[in-house]
Design an enzyme around this catalytic site. Structure first.
Site, PDB file in Angstrom:
ATOM      1  N   LYS A   9      -7.518   4.885  13.819  1.00  0.00           N
ATOM      2  CA  LYS A   9      -8.432   3.517  13.612  1.00  0.00           C
ATOM      3  C   LYS A   9      -7.920   2.894  14.581  1.00  0.00           C
ATOM      4  CE  LYS A   9     -10.421   2.847   8.992  1.00  0.00           C
ATOM      5  NZ  LYS A   9     -11.377   2.479   8.963  1.00  0.00           N
ATOM      6  N   THR A  19     -18.110   1.245   8.307  1.00  0.00           N
ATOM      7  CA  THR A  19     -19.432   0.635   7.872  1.00  0.00           C
ATOM      8  C   THR A  19     -19.244  -0.923   7.886  1.00  0.00           C
ATOM      9  OG1 THR A  19     -18.158   0.497   6.101  1.00  0.00           O
ATOM     10  CG2 THR A  19     -20.416   1.713   5.845  1.00  0.00           C
ATOM     11  N   LYS A  46     -21.707  -4.773   9.770  1.00  0.00           N
ATOM     12  CA  LYS A  46     -21.858  -5.152   9.375  1.00  0.00           C
ATOM     13  C   LYS A  46     -22.019  -6.520  10.602  1.00  0.00           C
ATOM     14  CE  LYS A  46     -18.450  -3.989   5.555  1.00  0.00           C
ATOM     15  NZ  LYS A  46     -17.201  -4.051   4.714  1.00  0.00           N
ATOM     16  N   HIS A  76     -16.706  12.352   3.082  1.00  0.00           N
ATOM     17  CA  HIS A  76     -16.013  11.250   3.335  1.00  0.00           C
ATOM     18  C   HIS A  76     -14.852  11.386   4.802  1.00  0.00           C
ATOM     19  CE1 HIS A  76     -18.401   8.371   1.530  1.00  0.00           C
ATOM     20  NE2 HIS A  76     -18.442   8.920   0.355  1.00  0.00           N
ATOM     21  N   LYS A 113     -10.383  -3.782   8.915  1.00  0.00           N
ATOM     22  CA  LYS A 113      -9.917  -2.585   8.216  1.00  0.00           C
ATOM     23  C   LYS A 113      -9.135  -1.801   7.836  1.00  0.00           C
ATOM     24  CE  LYS A 113     -11.889  -0.625  12.284  1.00  0.00           C
ATOM     25  NZ  LYS A 113     -13.415  -0.041  12.227  1.00  0.00           N
ATOM     26  N   ARG A 114      -8.871  -0.829   7.219  1.00  0.00           N
ATOM     27  CA  ARG A 114      -7.808  -0.789   6.553  1.00  0.00           C
ATOM     28  C   ARG A 114      -6.582  -0.425   7.853  1.00  0.00           C
ATOM     29  NH1 ARG A 114      -6.759   0.485   1.243  1.00  0.00           N
ATOM     30  NH2 ARG A 114      -4.829   1.295   2.115  1.00  0.00           N
TER      31      ARG A 114
HETATM   32  C1  LIG Z   1     -16.802  -2.216   5.051  1.00  0.00           C
HETATM   33  C2  LIG Z   1     -15.624  -2.688   4.434  1.00  0.00           C
HETATM   34  C3  LIG Z   1     -14.239  -1.912   4.855  1.00  0.00           C
HETATM   35  C4  LIG Z   1     -14.982  -1.106   5.335  1.00  0.00           C
HETATM   36  O1  LIG Z   1     -14.372  -0.744   7.190  1.00  0.00           O
HETATM   37  P1  LIG Z   1     -14.132  -0.066   8.442  1.00  0.00           P
HETATM   38  O2  LIG Z   1     -14.257  -0.962   9.372  1.00  0.00           O
HETATM   39  O3  LIG Z   1     -16.070   0.907   8.226  1.00  0.00           O
HETATM   40  O4  LIG Z   1     -13.230   1.254   7.749  1.00  0.00           O
HETATM   41  C5  LIG Z   1     -13.062  -2.058   4.640  1.00  0.00           C
HETATM   42  N1  LIG Z   1     -12.671  -2.962   3.986  1.00  0.00           N
HETATM   43  C6  LIG Z   1     -13.671  -4.215   3.507  1.00  0.00           C
HETATM   44  C7  LIG Z   1     -13.147  -5.021   2.764  1.00  0.00           C
HETATM   45  C8  LIG Z   1     -14.878  -3.743   3.441  1.00  0.00           C
HETATM   46  O5  LIG Z   1     -15.654  -4.894   3.672  1.00  0.00           O
END
Ligand SMILES: *Cc1c(COP(=O)(O)O)cnc(C)c1O
Length: 839
Positions: free
Chosen positions: A585, A687, A691, A388, A579-580
């Protein structure tokens, strides 16, 4: 007694008789497919639960949520049991998905959608004058994960069940999930997430499936009468693993798979010695030590902390799950393991459960008394490993010494695996000792370590990355030697997200608009969304699309108002990065751009400017100081902007506390512009980006992770691309001079001066110095300064595009239309056909 309750009680007793008969039948080898007993309707089950649950106030929303959840679970029990029976009967290939994280979020809405019970629930609740939405809000998120990796596991479970695959998720039932994030004076404060405090209505405790996991102790060998050598692992401290099962219903197909979460409990024998010495209370109190194992999720995303308790969690999960698999196998096939690898696959979600490799060897050799070679043959034909990350700080290494005293038998097995494997390496590259040293599972040095990724690769028949670029970088970089040795093991499976939760459930308005044109088959065949392309310029469809987006923006604005006390105006562009929080990032790049807009406004440079609302949300690992400082900067900048009435008409900025799955369900439908701006080559896939795309957001992003494939699908007219690519980033590293980029960019030099002037931290001088230093450092791995100007221009393009409503709406429709490839159904079909061979 009312008529209804009389009827209920008769049905209950007849149901329990059936259950007894069923239990008897189950012991005979031939399982007869039973017809489903007419079970209570949702209405009856809900009413009964509400009336007889004395532990809850039947008038409260919390009480009603619980009653509804129990009633829904009851509706699913027959299918759940039938699924298990049918899988055994049909001899279907079984996949165990091992993951330390499952970021499930709430279960109610998803279960109702998949079981097609949403309308019926609404009708039932109508009699109680309460809305389904209100009850759904009562459910605590199952936050058993950090971010993308854990959410991927959750999306995969939904897709596996929907694709009718026999897949069991194996994880840990953490007492405390991902911490809750509060913001106090702009700083992140962590609070424990006691998600189980009101009980978990979805789980079923299955004590008959307990297994015992061993720790510590010693090993010794003996030779039996037949001259076979056996290893004994004794004087161990044993911990019981208790199974808690959560149902995973497929989308309207009758399948209910299982997520089995293990809880650590003390065994009866726990500290018997002390007990015998009369220290009864001491012995009982010591039970805590065992139960600590599953107490809390480690809150690190993309970095390791090397804590001993974490290794214990990893072994606990791996051992319990494998014992469960082998026990089921022996129960069905006896001691004949010849078909085991053909009928089982074990997917390792990152290296966190990679200790399953030596553990499976131990179980086969020590417990089931197989010889090494046939056991290794089984292991190497059922283990598959998903990588990952390329970040070196995330690669797991455990001190050999820690292994030796915590898991002595496992360390012996790792040494044996390594010795045999290094023979292969030596054979392939004769005389190349550097190769041996570099590729060894054991990293030598003053403190020798076990390299978990190497252990996983050596034992796995499949090694996959999670986006095309990521897999290429693995093969050409991190795992180059292994790719040379075993090219056939390597493959790419680009991540995906489930369209049930991330469209059909979280965006019902968009879903029904789409279905009005395409029918609803897209829910399980997302490629069908391509059919939207021809409506991109259809005036009335585009108007309806725009209206849905505006309504979703109003919902998001409500969330922001409640949680951040900032007013977002739906007439403005909603620009979102959730995101985190991590340097790679580049939330900091986003904040710098916000500061730049702020300066433009202050300077009166607002000609043609598109008003926008910027939202940032995400948690920082509690020990990650720089990430926490980025949160503080976001909050301080937000405060400055929102308090200034001159700035307000043009720009609003909020930091959303406690970003989690439920929040994302409101966020992604209400976003116009999705920020996916990581330094190229650092984000394995992403991911969140998918979304947003599905829900009709435009992306502003770099050539990183799955962004590249999204861009390919949607075309560069419909994507705001900027910045260096991965190769350019690596090239620039050798002679990076950030100050040259800063002085060459009027925007960036203005921002840096303002930041350095202390404008955003008048009360706390100097606190942001570490951020300034990071940006100005020639060794800044994230190369913020290098990408700022390109980012600023891409943001201008996005702002200008937004001003043409028709054009923007068409692009939004085209993004959704092109998002079909990013359904996790597509990803899982790939795992099924190319890794699991489970067609
Ligand atoms: C989808 C999702 C992530 C992943 O987000 P990235 O932008 O790909 O890092 C992290 N936390 C939550 C709550 C999510 O729904």
């Amino acid at each position: 007694m009312t008529d209804a309750s009389k009827k209920t009680s008769t049905r209950r007793s007849s149901a329990s008789t059936t259950a007894k008969t069923a239990a008897k039948k189950a012991v005979t080898p031939k399982v007869i497919k039973e017809t489903c007993e007419p079970c209570d309707s949702l209405k009856v089950a809900f009413g009964r639960q509400l009336r007889y649950d004395l532990s809850r106030d039947d008038q409260s929303e919390a009480g009603m949520f619980h009653a509804l959840a129990i009633a829904v679970k009851e509706q699913l029990l027959d299918n759940w049991r039938d699924t298990r029976k049918a899988d055994i009967q049909q001899g279907k290939k079984h996949v165990a998905y091992l993951s330390l994280e499952f970021l499930m979020g709430r279960a109610m809405g998803n279960a109702l959608l998949n079981m097609n019970l949403t309308d019926e629930s609404r009708a039932v609740l109508n009699d109680y004058a309460v809305s389904l939405e209100a009850l759904e809000q009562q459910e605590h998120d199952a936050g058993l994960g950090n971010g993308g990796l854990g959410r991927l596991a959750a999306c995969f479970l939904d897709s596996c069940a929907t694709l009718d695959l026999s897949v069991t998720g194996y994880g840990i039932r953490y007492e405390y999930g991902m911490f809750l994030q509060k913001i106090v004076d702009g700083y992140q404060v962590e609070q424990p997430d006691r998600w189980l405090r009101d009980g978990n209505p979805w789980e079923v405790r299955v004590p008959q499936h307990n297994v015992t996991v061993k720790f510590f102790g010693h090993t010794h060998s003996y030779t039996d009468a037949n001259g076979r050598c056996h290893m004994l692992w004794s004087d161990t401290q044993d911990v019981a693993a208790v199974a808690y099962d959560m149902p995973v219903p497929g989308y309207r197909n009758g399948r209910v798979n299982t997520l089995r979460l293990w809880k650590a409990e003390a065994t009866n024998e726990f500290d018997l010695a002390e007990f015998n010495q009369g220290d009864y209370t001491e012995a009982v109190a010591a039970k805590n030590l065992a139960e600590q194992i599953t107490m809390v999720l480690y809150p690190n995303d993309s970095s390791e902390n090397g804590k001993e308790l974490r290794l214990r969690q990893q072994y606990f999960l791996s051992s319990a799950s494998l014992q469960d698999l082998l026990r089921n196998w022996v129960g069905q096939h006896g001691m004949d393991f010849s078909e085991f690898a053909k009928l089982n696959a074990i997917q390792l979600n990152d290296t966190h459960p990679a200790i399953a490799v030596p553990e499976l060897m131990r179980l086969l050799v020590d417990v089931y008394e197989m010889d090494w070679d046939p056991a290794w043959d089984i292991v190497t034909h059922c283990m598959a490993y998903t990588n990952h990350t390329l970040l070196p700080e995330a690669l797991e290494r455990w001190p050999v010494r820690m292994f030796q005293y915590m898991l002595p038998r496992i360390m012996e097995i790792i040494f044996e695996i390594n010795a045999r494997y290094l023979d292969q390496v030596a054979h392939r590259w004769p005389g190349d000792t550097a190769k041996l040293r570099n590729m060894s599972i054991i990293e030598e040095g003053p403190v020798p370590h076990v390299r978990m990724a190497y252990l996983a690769i050596v034992a796995s028949y499949s090694v996959n990355g999670v986006a095309a670029l990521h897999t290429e970088l693995l093969m050409s970089g991190l795992f180059r030697d292994f790719y040379e040795l075993w090219p056939e093991k390597f493959n790419n499976r680009t991540n995906g997200v489930t369209p049930r939760r991330w469209m059909a459930y979280c965006n019902p308005k968009l879903a029904s608009l789409i279905s009005s044109k395409l029918g609803d088959a897209w829910v399980t065949d997302l490629a069908k969304l391509e059919g939207l392309k021809k409506f991109a310029d259809n005036r009335s469809f585009a108007d309806a699309w725009y209206k849905v987006k505006q309504e979703n923006k109003a919902e998001l604005a409500k969330l922001v108002a409640e949680r951040c006390h900032v007013e977002f105006d739906t007439a403005m562009m909603f620009d979102v990065q959730v995101k985190r929080i991590h340097e790679y990032k580049r939330q900091l790049l986003n904040i710098l751009h916000v500061i730049h807009l702020y300066q433009r406004i202050i300077n009166g440079d607002t000609q043609g400017m598109q008003p926008r609302c910027v939202l940032i949300g995400g948690k920082a690992a509690p020990g990650y100081a720089i990430a926490k400082l980025i949160i503080k900067l976001a909050n301080n900048v937000a405060h400055m902007i929102n308090c200034d009435p001159k700035v307000n008409p043009w720009l609003r900025f909020a930091f959303l506390p406690d970003y989690n799955v439920s929040a994302m369900e409101t966020i992604c439908p209400g976003t116009d512009l999705s920020e996916q701006i990581s330094t190229a080559g650092k984000e394995a896939s992403g991911t969140g980006n998918m979304k947003f795309m599905m829900n009709g957001a435009m992306t502003i992003g770099t050539l990183d992770g799955a962004n590249i494939e999204m861009l390919e699908q949607v075309g560069d007219d419909n994507f705001f691309l900027f910045g260096l690519n991965a190769k350019q980033v690596e090239e620039l590293r050798r002679h990076y001079r950030p100050w040259e980029y800063i002085s060459a960019s009027e925007g960036l030099s203005g921002v840096m001066s303002l930041l350095k002037s202390g404008h955003f931290n008048l009360q706390e001088p100097g606190i942001f110095d570490p951020l300034v230093m990071a940006i100005e450092s020639p060794t800044d791995p994230w190369m913020l300064a290098a990408d700022f100007e390109a980012f600023r221009i891409a943001q201008l393009d996005a702002a200008n595009a937004y001003q043409d409503r028709q054009r923007w709406t068409a692009m939004s429709i085209l993004n959704t239309a092109a998002s079909g490839r990013f359904s996790s159904d597509f990803t899982i079909a790939g795992y099924r056909d190319h890794i699991w061979n489970a067609k």
